[in-house]
Design an enzyme around this catalytic site. Sequence first.
Site, PDB file in Angstrom:
ATOM      1  N   CYS A 158       0.808  -1.220   0.000  1.00 12.13           N
ATOM      2  CA  CYS A 158       0.000   0.000   0.000  1.00 12.13           C
ATOM      3  C   CYS A 158       0.846   1.277   0.000  1.00 12.13           C
ATOM      4  CB  CYS A 158      -0.953   0.008   1.189  1.00 12.13           C
ATOM      5  SG  CYS A 158      -0.168  -0.225   2.789  1.00 12.13           S
ATOM      6  N   HIS A 251      -1.932   7.233   3.147  1.00 12.14           N
ATOM      7  CA  HIS A 251      -0.471   7.204   3.273  1.00 12.14           C
ATOM      8  C   HIS A 251       0.119   8.377   2.491  1.00 12.14           C
ATOM      9  CE1 HIS A 251      -0.856   3.508   5.263  1.00 12.14           C
ATOM     10  NE2 HIS A 251      -0.352   2.674   4.389  1.00 12.14           N
TER      11      HIS A 251
END
Length: 359
Positions: A158, A251
């Site tokens: 990710c 993120h």
Amino acid sequence: MKKYNVGIIGATGMVGQRFSLLLCDHPWFNVTALAASASSAGKSYKDAIGNRWAMKEEIPANLADMTVLDAEKDIEKIVGAVDFVFCAVNMKKDEIKALEEKYAKYECPVVSNNSAHRFTPDVPMIIPEINPQHTDIIEAQRKRLGTKKGFIAVKSNCSLQSYVPALYPLDKFGVEKCLVCTYQAISGAGKTFERWPEMIDNVIPFIGGEEEKSEKEPLKIWGEIKDGEIVPATTPKFTAQCLRVPVSDGHMAAVFVSFKNKPSKEEILEAWKNFSGVPQELKLPHAPEQFIHYYEEDNMPQTNLCRDLEGGMAIHAGRLREDTQYDYKFVCLSHNTLRGAAGGAVLLAELLCAKGFMD
């Protein structure tokens, strides 16, 4: 496009929950099997999850009362009910590898969110806008497995989903080296603030295995197919540091990059603006219309304001400027459980369906 029956293996975990939301009303996919560990098997989906539901939305009504199957013991029943499965199980890496290969050998394609097979040489690890050509390796994998239909395809880690999509369109300028520092949300660890209160007002400067993945996985994405396997590229050179920060989802990455042929800032911005891939050409259901969004404001992109844009599938960039040691520096952002996890896997499955691999 025909309708495909699909299963979610690891349906009760955080990524599995996200899969259930993305798939409950998908135009191509119909969920016909949910599976998890033996402790959840035999229960309804809502009872198996209990108080562990971590999404803002409610459990999908069409899945709430579906009986959860045993991911390991009910394989024959599961593959008999589906055209392919999504896998997001929480097991030891060698156990995941064995389980995914077992499904594949039962002639059931596996689209995996797990890391177990990311470095298996004939398993493609795909960001659909960037390296869709790596689906060509599936034929070689099927020969190794002895299957006609079954195979495994994986999505990357990710944390890569923020900075690799921003770097790849710049490869025409010869990306030579990249330093990246990622600031990763707690949902990447499968947590919420309720379940991880020690993350409130805190930063943890270590995420196990994350820096190695962040440095090595981009090279497989950049790699080439040779003699029945994907050979990782030797450049660009990546170095990474990964921190866990008190953010629910999203993120962020601070990126420093040097080029063989240094472009102008205008050339970089033009490359980002105009970059699109096969998902955009095919108008796949989860493909963002604009892949990379650039923000001129100095204080953008911001996690809370930007992560959900285009269904959480867009990449966000900002603060592009020259650097004193590298050529340029900028920041990037992506939604880690959508673009970075379940959404990225769903987009990969859409690509595989459009290319005929699920038929």
